[in-house]
Enzyme design. Structure first.
Site: not given
Length: 267
Positions: A76, A138, A249
Site C-alpha cells: 500500500k 503505523a 475485520g
C-alpha cells in the site's frame, strides 16, 4: 459469484495484488457485487512479491481491458510512487489501496481503508466520535485508519508501533490536519482507551506476536481488527476471554467493496 462461463472479451477486468494472497476475501465479495448489479466484470487475485511489484504494475498499464486494481499488504505504501496521480487523502496518508486505470494507461490511486473501517464500526453500532482510541501500527492501513478516526471525531488517539519514529511521524501528520484531537505515541499497553484497534498484519500468520499487550485489556473496551482471515485472530480471542466487545475485520472489507466499486465505476 461471477459465472466464469459468462466471461468474454467484453468483460471488464479488475485485480487485487497482495503478498500473501491466500487470505483475501475481496474477489468473492466483489464478484458477488458484480453479479447482483448485473455488471460484466470480474476481479481476480494476483500474488505479487514486493521485488516484483514495479514490473507487474508496468505490465498492468498495457492491459486495455483492465479497469483498475486493489492493493493490499504489503504494497500500500510502495504503490504510491508507482501511480501517476493520487487523491489528496492518499497523499496525506502516504498509502493507496485502490487504483483506477485510464484508457491511456495512466494510474490514479486512492485510499479507502480508513473510510471502510469507520463505516464498518458505524454499521455495527459503534460510533467513534468522542471515544479514546488506541491504534497498533503505523503502516499503510494504520495510517488511513488513524486519519479516518481523527476525522470521525475521536477525542484522543494513541499510536503504537514497533518503530517509534514511524508512530511519531504519523502523529505529527494527523496533528497538522486535526489539531483538536489529543495525540500521543504509545507503548504496547492499550489500557485506558475505549477502542483498541489492530492496524497491523500481526495475527495473519500462525505464530505471529500479538500487536499489543492483551493482558492489559479490560472488559469495558471494544477491540477491533482489520485482519479478515482468521475471523477471530489471537488478539480478538484474548479480548473475548476478558469480556471485551470484539469487532472483526470483515465489515471493513464489505464497506470498502461498495466504496471501491463506486470509485472504479466513476472513473
Amino acid at each position: 459469484m461471477t459465472n466464469i462461463n459468462s466471461i468474454s472479451g467484453n468483460t471488464k477486468v479488475y485485480a487485487i495484488i497482495a503478498d500473501p494472497i491466500h487470505h483475501v476475501k475481496t474477489p468473492a465479495a466483489m464478484n458477488d457485487l458484480f453479479s447482483a448489479r448485473g455488471e460484466d466484470g470480474v476481479l481476480v487475485p494476483f500474488h505479487v512479491a514486493p521485488e516484483d511489484l514495479p514490473t507487474v504494475v508496468a505490465g498492468l498499464r498495457g492491459i486495455q481491458s483492465l479497469e483498475g486494481f486493489i492493493v493490499t499488504v504489503p504494497h500500500k505504501t510502495t504503490i504510491v510512487d508507482l501511480c501517476d496521480s493520487v487523491t489528496e487523502a492518499a497523499r496525506v496518508v502516504g498509502a493507496v489501496n485502490v487504483v483506477t486505470r485510464t484508457k491511456a494507461g495512466k494510474l490514479h490511486g486512492d485510499i479507502l481503508d480508513g473510510a471502510g473501517f469507520v463505516a464498518g464500526l458505524r454499521q455495527a453500532g459503534i460510533e467513534p466520535k468522542g471515544l479514546s482510541a488506541y491504534l497498533a501500527g503505523a503502516g499503510g492501513a494504520a495510517n488511513a485508519i488513524a486519519f479516518a478516526l481523527a476525522e470521525a471525531g475521536v477525542k484522543r488517539l494513541t499510536i503504537a508501533n514497533r518503530t517509534a519514529k514511524k508512530a511519531q511521524d504519523l502523529v505529527e501528520r494527523i496533528a497538522a490536519s486535526f489539531p483538536a484531537v489529543e495525540l500521543s505515541v504509545g507503548t504496547s499497553d492499550p489500557s485506558d482507551h475505549d477502542l483498541v484497534v489492530n492496524g497491523t498484519s500481526l495475527g495473519l500468520r500462525p505464530g505471529d506476536a500479538l500487536p499489543c499487550d492483551a493482558s492489559k485489556l479490560t472488559s469495558n473496551q471494544i477491540v477491533a481488527e482489520i485482519i479478515m482471515q482468521p475471523a477471530i485472530t489471537p488478539l480478538l480471542a484474548a479480548a473475548k476471554e476478558v469480556g471485551c466487545r470484539v469487532h472483526q475485520g470483515l465489515p471493513m472489507l464489505l464497506c470498502q467493496i461498495e466504496l471501491m466499486a463506486a470509485v472504479m465505476a466513476s472513473k
